[in-house]
Design an enzyme around this catalytic site. Structure first.
Site, mmCIF file in Angstrom:
data_model
loop_
_atom_site.group_PDB
_atom_site.id
_atom_site.type_symbol
_atom_site.label_atom_id
_atom_site.label_comp_id
_atom_site.label_asym_id
_atom_site.label_seq_id
_atom_site.Cartn_x
_atom_site.Cartn_y
_atom_site.Cartn_z
ATOM 1 N N PHE A 1 0.814 -1.224 0.000
ATOM 2 C CA PHE A 1 0.000 0.000 0.000
ATOM 3 C C PHE A 1 0.845 1.271 0.000
ATOM 4 C CE2 PHE A 1 -2.546 -3.236 2.389
ATOM 5 C CZ PHE A 1 -3.429 -3.522 1.358
ATOM 6 N N GLU B 1 -5.711 1.741 -7.114
ATOM 7 C CA GLU B 1 -5.890 2.924 -6.268
ATOM 8 C C GLU B 1 -7.228 3.598 -6.532
ATOM 9 O OE1 GLU B 1 -1.305 3.994 -5.342
ATOM 10 O OE2 GLU B 1 -2.153 5.049 -7.024
HETATM 11 MO MO1 MOS Z 1 1.590 3.378 -4.076
HETATM 12 S S1 MOS Z 1 1.040 4.564 -2.536
HETATM 13 O O1 MOS Z 1 2.605 4.323 -5.050
HETATM 14 O O2 MOS Z 1 2.206 1.948 -3.470
#
Ligand code: MOS
Length: 734
Positions: A244, A694
């Site tokens: 993450f 995301e």
């Molecule tokens: Mo992401 S926050 O670029 O793993």
């Protein structure tokens, strides 16, 4: 392969394998416990020693003394690594604070020692005997209090401020306006696998089995810390239990394992103990956001302003929570400000959808509030202010933008027309029921990505790339890509990932991984097809690869024949030209949420969730859906639970474990539905795909907040929306 003109028809478009809901090829490994994570490479180093990290007990100041005598005398202890006894360390570019602190302490739980012992239990017991005395310095730990000292951040790639037209004048003149502030808290990635590493030295060469999203970034960083050449560092990370954003950069586990191994001559394993992760590593920084929107009575936005404040250690980066507002809605007069305060909390850095995730938590409540003030349905208000061009550069179009379709289809599917726009009107037993929506938006960046492919005499194709699979499905979509390109079933493709001795790939970050890494595999397979065709005496232009064979006219040859005299290996990478500059490549979603709010306790229960996503070609609907429902779950956590509580006196995150940092569990999450709109974006890559990992999170928190408002009439602007914030304000309805 250069990618600088939009893709035309190519073998991926057959969609025999790509685009199909293929099961994860690593799934059986994972559910049977045979996929080795960083701490579990038992076969490569049978007799490792174990390190236990000691974190600083103050947020700022210096170590006055460190008494190691008792710890050194404890059973099983081999060595205690400290800044004092380890020789001079360098520093990488990607971590703000030193990974091994001392004598200066830059933040709470900064690593200051590693106790290495024969067993984990011995190392942990001895770590408790390390006696450290500190000289405490005062620090700044409160964003609200430091907000007025915040400055415009320097050194970024783009100007963090933007002014279009005359915002002040347009806002003052607007018929309907909103001027509200919102806050989001510090958040912790809370991945299941903590940061962990095992280090082995072979003469002057270092190998680290670790858990890292960006294998290619790690050797240089470690080498800089250890004052050694990067080409003598090898990183191996085949399986990663979530990241993450918390594992984009090497952290103290990797450096300390290397130092421990160097000083003991043993393989050394270090896993950050869970209570250390929140303060020792990075987190998503808290924000304060002020949003101003002005509109005509018909709901056309005339002025939109978004200012955001966050804090970080000196030299740290801001949380760019206003950035999506530059692109999301039309409006002639615009103002964007990003300000950064110096705080002495641990380093803030990327967490899933950095910028957009907290930014949309604020903006999409503001949009709901504006719709309410205008008396316009929130779906219609957003559609009225849709834009097909970059609002700051109107000559620059979006490559694809199906936001309106996401909202229309979502509204239809979710039963939005049955929503009562007057809040607090719907009751179901002891629950007040409400519906809310938000827009999800996240850019679709691409990164250079390479791969090597090998065809052997059995006709098996093996892909090697340093791409990572952080739980996302990289193994599977990469295998699908190679299978499609070479005309093979999935069973004839093997994929090896996460080793810095493989070609450099995009890695897992910024939702660029899926689109970029498969495009790199595509490029390598184009080369393999040419080599195979040539070897078999075909004119490569007319050749078809299907059913394990190579075909042209009425001639067919088994693919494996090309490797009869030995394996064929080729390597290539995809390099992206300026298409992403000439047009705006982004992903879109409509998030719909139904909540029930308990009339007596104010407990919020999420009852239904729907996401409608437009994100280019979906390479594997099963793994993509899994990404989105995971992200939606994280969004519920952000809305209702997640908060690193700051001790503003002593400067640390108090609830630094999974008992007190709350995230949703199964019982918190209802049925989730995900719809992907039919879309291909030939401007992004030959795969015509974008990312969804995301996007699925972006906006969810605001959809929950807006549903709470619809259920109760209470407008909350501070996350997380815990019941203490809601209870006193609930209407008398019981
Ligand atoms: Mo992401 S926050 O670029 O793993």
């Amino acid at each position: 392969m250069k990618f600088d003109t939009p893709a035309t028809t190519n073998p991926i478009d057959q969609l025999k394998v790509v685009g199909q809901p293929v099961d994860r090829i690593d799934g059986r490994h994972k559910v049977t416990g045979t996929a080795p994570y960083a701490y579990e490479h038992h076969d490569v180093a049978p007799n490792p020693a174990y390190g236990y990290v000691v974190g600083a007990g103050i947020a700022k100041g210096r170590i006055r003394s460190m008494d190691l005598a008792a710890a050194n005398a404890a059973p099983g202890v081999l060595r205690i690594v400290t800044a004092e006894n380890t020789g001079k360390l360098g520093k990488g570019k990607m971590n703000i604070a030193k990974l091994l602190g001392g004598p200066e302490v830059d933040h709470y739980h900064q690593a200051v020692a590693l106790v290495v012992a024969e067993t984990f239990e011995q190392a942990r017991a001895a770590a408790g005997l390390v006696d450290i005395r500190y000289e405490d310095a005062s620090g700044a730990f409160d964003l609200a209090a430091s907000k007025d000292s915040a400055k415009k951040p320097e050194g970024g790639e783009t100007d963090p401020d933007a002014d279009v037209g005359d915002f002040d004048q347009a806002f003052a003149a607007a018929a309907v306006k909103l001027d509200e502030s919102y806050t989001t808290p510090d958040q912790s990635h809370s991945m299941i696998e903590p940061h962990a590493s095992m280090a082995v030295w072979d003469d002057d060469r270092l190998t680290i089995w670790t858990s890292n999203q960006m294998v290619n970034w790690a050797p240089g960083e470690l080498a800089a810390n250890l004052n050694m050449p990067a080409d003598k560092v090898r990183i191996i990370a085949p399986f990663i239990g979530g990241g993450f954003g918390g594992k984009l950069f090497v952290r103290s586990d990797a450096l300390l394992a290397a130092l421990g191994a160097r000083q003991t001559g043993r393989a050394v394993k270090v896993a950050l103990q869970r209570p250390l992760v929140a303060n020792n590593t990075t987190h998503r920084p808290a924000t304060v956001q002020r949003i101003r929107i002005g509109a005509d009575r018909d709901g056309t936005i005339t002025a939109i302003g978004h200012e955001t404040w966050s804090g970080n250690l000196p030299d740290g980066k801001p949380e760019n929570a206003a950035d999506q507002t530059r692109l999301l809605y039309a409006g002639a007069h615009r103002l964007i400000r990003t300000r950064l305060a110096t705080l002495d909390l641990p380093e803030g850095n990327a967490m899933r959808a950095p910028g957009e995730a907290p930014g949309l938590m604020a903006l999409e409540i503001a949009m709901d509030e504006m719709a309410e003030r205008l008396g316009i349905d929130p779906v219609e208000f957003r559609i009225r202010n849709d834009t097909q061009v970059d609002p700051e550069n109107p000559e620059r179009p979006f490559s694809q933008r199906q936001l309106t379709e996401c909202l229309r289809q979502g509204a239809e599917r979710f039963g939005w027309s049955a929503r009562n726009p007057r809040p607090g009107q719907v009751r179901d037993g002891r629950f007040m029921v409400g519906l809310g929506l938000s827009v999800g938006f996240r850019n679709a960046p691409t990164m250079t990505s390479g791969a090597r492919v090998r065809l052997d005499r059995e006709g098996l194709v093996t892909v090697e790339t340093d791409m990572t699979d952080i739980g996302t499905g990289s193994y599977t979509i990469i295998a699908q890509t190679a299978a499609e390109m070479m005309g093979l079933p999935m069973s004839m493709v093997a994929v090896n990932l996460g080793d810095s001795s493989f070609p450099v790939a995009a890695g897992s970050g910024g939702q660029w991984g899926a689109a970029s890494s498969t495009a790199g595999v595509y490029a390598a397979c184009v080369k393999l097809r040419e080599t195979v065709a040539q070897k078999l005496g075909f004119n490569s232009g007319e050749v078809e690869f299907r059913d394990g064979g190579v075909h042209a006219g009425n001639r067919s040859v088994p693919l494996a024949d090309a490797a009869r005299d030995g394996d064929i290996r080729v390597e290539d990478k995809i390099e992206f030209g300026d298409l992403s500059k000439r047009m705006q490549q982004s992903t879109f979603a409509g998030h719909f949420v139904e909540v029930g709010v308990d009339v007596a306790t104010a407990e919020v229960r999420v009852r239904r969730m729907l996401a409608v996503c437009a994100a280019g070609r979906i390479l594997n609907p099963k793994t993509a859906r899994s990404q989105v429902i995971g992200a939606m779950t994280m969004g519920v956590g952000g809305a209702l639970m997640e908060e690193l509580a700051v001790d503003k006196r002593y400067g640390f995150f108090v609830n630094h474990d999974l008992a007190s940092y709350e995230v949703p569990v199964h019982a918190d999450i209802p049925h989730q539905e995900v719809i992907f709109l039919d879309e291909t974006d030939p401007t992004v890559s030959p795969m015509k795909a974008k990312g969804v990992g995301e996007l699925g999170l972006c906006g969810v928190g605001a959809a929950v907040a807006n549903a709470i408002h619809n259920a109760t009439g209470v407008r909350l602007r501070d996350y997380p929306m815990t019941l203490d914030k809601l209870l006193e304000r609930l209407p008398e309805v019981a």
